[in-house]
Design an enzyme around this catalytic site. Structure first.
Site, PDB file in Angstrom:
ATOM      1  N   ALA A   1      -4.959  -7.453  -3.088  1.00 56.39           N
ATOM      2  CA  ALA A   1      -4.941  -7.744  -1.650  1.00 56.39           C
ATOM      3  C   ALA A   1      -4.012  -8.922  -1.413  1.00 56.39           C
ATOM      4  O   ALA A   1      -4.140  -9.960  -2.076  1.00 56.39           O
ATOM      5  CB  ALA A   1      -6.344  -8.064  -1.146  1.00 56.39           C
TER       6      ALA A   1
ATOM      7  N   LYS B   1      -8.604   0.307  -5.045  1.00 49.40           N
ATOM      8  CA  LYS B   1      -8.473  -1.018  -4.460  1.00 49.40           C
ATOM      9  C   LYS B   1      -9.848  -1.667  -4.555  1.00 49.40           C
ATOM     10  O   LYS B   1     -10.755  -1.318  -3.784  1.00 49.40           O
ATOM     11  CB  LYS B   1      -8.000  -0.964  -3.010  1.00 49.40           C
ATOM     12  CG  LYS B   1      -7.852  -2.356  -2.399  1.00 49.40           C
ATOM     13  CD  LYS B   1      -6.926  -2.378  -1.218  1.00 49.40           C
ATOM     14  CE  LYS B   1      -6.680  -3.807  -0.752  1.00 49.40           C
ATOM     15  NZ  LYS B   1      -5.572  -3.914   0.191  1.00 49.40           N
TER      16      LYS B   1
ATOM     17  N   GLU C   1      -4.592  -1.633  -6.668  1.00 51.43           N
ATOM     18  CA  GLU C   1      -3.918  -2.457  -5.666  1.00 51.43           C
ATOM     19  C   GLU C   1      -4.729  -3.709  -5.368  1.00 51.43           C
ATOM     20  O   GLU C   1      -5.916  -3.637  -5.062  1.00 51.43           O
ATOM     21  CB  GLU C   1      -3.709  -1.674  -4.366  1.00 51.43           C
ATOM     22  CG  GLU C   1      -2.939  -2.469  -3.324  1.00 51.43           C
ATOM     23  CD  GLU C   1      -2.812  -1.763  -1.986  1.00 51.43           C
ATOM     24  OE1 GLU C   1      -2.315  -2.403  -1.045  1.00 51.43           O
ATOM     25  OE2 GLU C   1      -3.233  -0.599  -1.868  1.00 51.43           O
TER      26      GLU C   1
ATOM     27  N   THR D   1       0.829  -1.208   0.000  1.00 51.72           N
ATOM     28  CA  THR D   1       0.000   0.000   0.000  1.00 51.72           C
ATOM     29  C   THR D   1       0.860   1.253   0.000  1.00 51.72           C
ATOM     30  O   THR D   1       0.540   2.241  -0.673  1.00 51.72           O
ATOM     31  CB  THR D   1      -0.949  -0.002   1.209  1.00 51.72           C
ATOM     32  OG1 THR D   1      -1.820  -1.139   1.121  1.00 51.72           O
ATOM     33  CG2 THR D   1      -1.786   1.260   1.259  1.00 51.72           C
TER      34      THR D   1
END
Length: 207
Positions: free
Chosen positions: A100, A32, A98, A16
């Protein structure tokens, strides 16, 4: 039309923070798609603080889930069904997306992030630690992505310099070394922007 996906070799490795630095450097939008875990705030909030981008550049998640675990399980615990159609790419560009955890984290019971990356057909940046174990984790991540035809833009390291590990990963994986973010004693927008400018070349993020 620049857009990059940021994934990692594991969770909690600085993905992140790197995404925030890249978002700020490109003047990009950040997305995200699935946020799993809200106890420490959403990653989009941290990116907003660290990137310096206006609030309209921090796009809302497709899914916000309460439990800090794999999205497929977090969704089940919340009684939510993740519909992959809702993960279609937003139109804004430039865009930093992004994932996970790592590339093989399940989004659903039958789909991993690597599968979604292949669907998006965007270049992926792999964020890797420089600590012990990173060679194995990095090479496995490359193989998982490459087996699905995902283009790897390069690897961004986070942590103290480890020349042999970094060079070995890039040589054995056939992946470009983009640079390295050190661990910052004071992490804020200014210190992160300076560290990114010192550790990376803007030329590597042009399409």
């Amino acid at each position: 039309m620049t857009a990059f996906v940021v994934t990692g070799t594991d969770t909690g490795i600085g993905k992140t923070v790197f995404a925030a630095a890249l978002t700020g450097a490109l003047g990009a939008y950040y997305w995200k798609p699935v946020q799993a875990g809200l106890d420490d705030g959403a990653d989009r909030d941290h990116v907003a603080d660290l990137s310096g981008m206006p609030t309209d550049h921090i796009l809302p998640e497709a899914y916000r889930l309460n439990t800090p675990c794999s999205p497929h399980r977090a969704a089940e615990l919340d009684g939510v069904v993740i519909d992959l159609a809702n993960l279609a790419l937003p139109p804004q560009r430039p865009l930093v997306i992004e994932g996970a955890g790592g590339a093989l984290v399940p989004v659903t019971r039958s789909t991993t992030y690597a599968d979604v990356f292949a669907w998006w057909n965007l270049p992926v940046i792999v964020v890797a630690r420089t600590a012990l174990g990173t060679i194995n984790h990095s090479l496995l991540t490359f193989e998982a992505l490459q087996s699905r035809g995902v283009a790897i833009r390069g690897v961004a390291f986070v942590g103290d310099a480890n020349e042999d590990s970094e060079a070995t990963i890039c040589a054995m994986g056939g992946v470009k070394r983009l640079g390295r973010l050190p661990m910052l004693q004071r992490l804020d927008q200014q210190s992160l922007a300076i560290a990114f400018a010192r550790g990376f070349s803007a030329e590597d993020f042009k399409l």
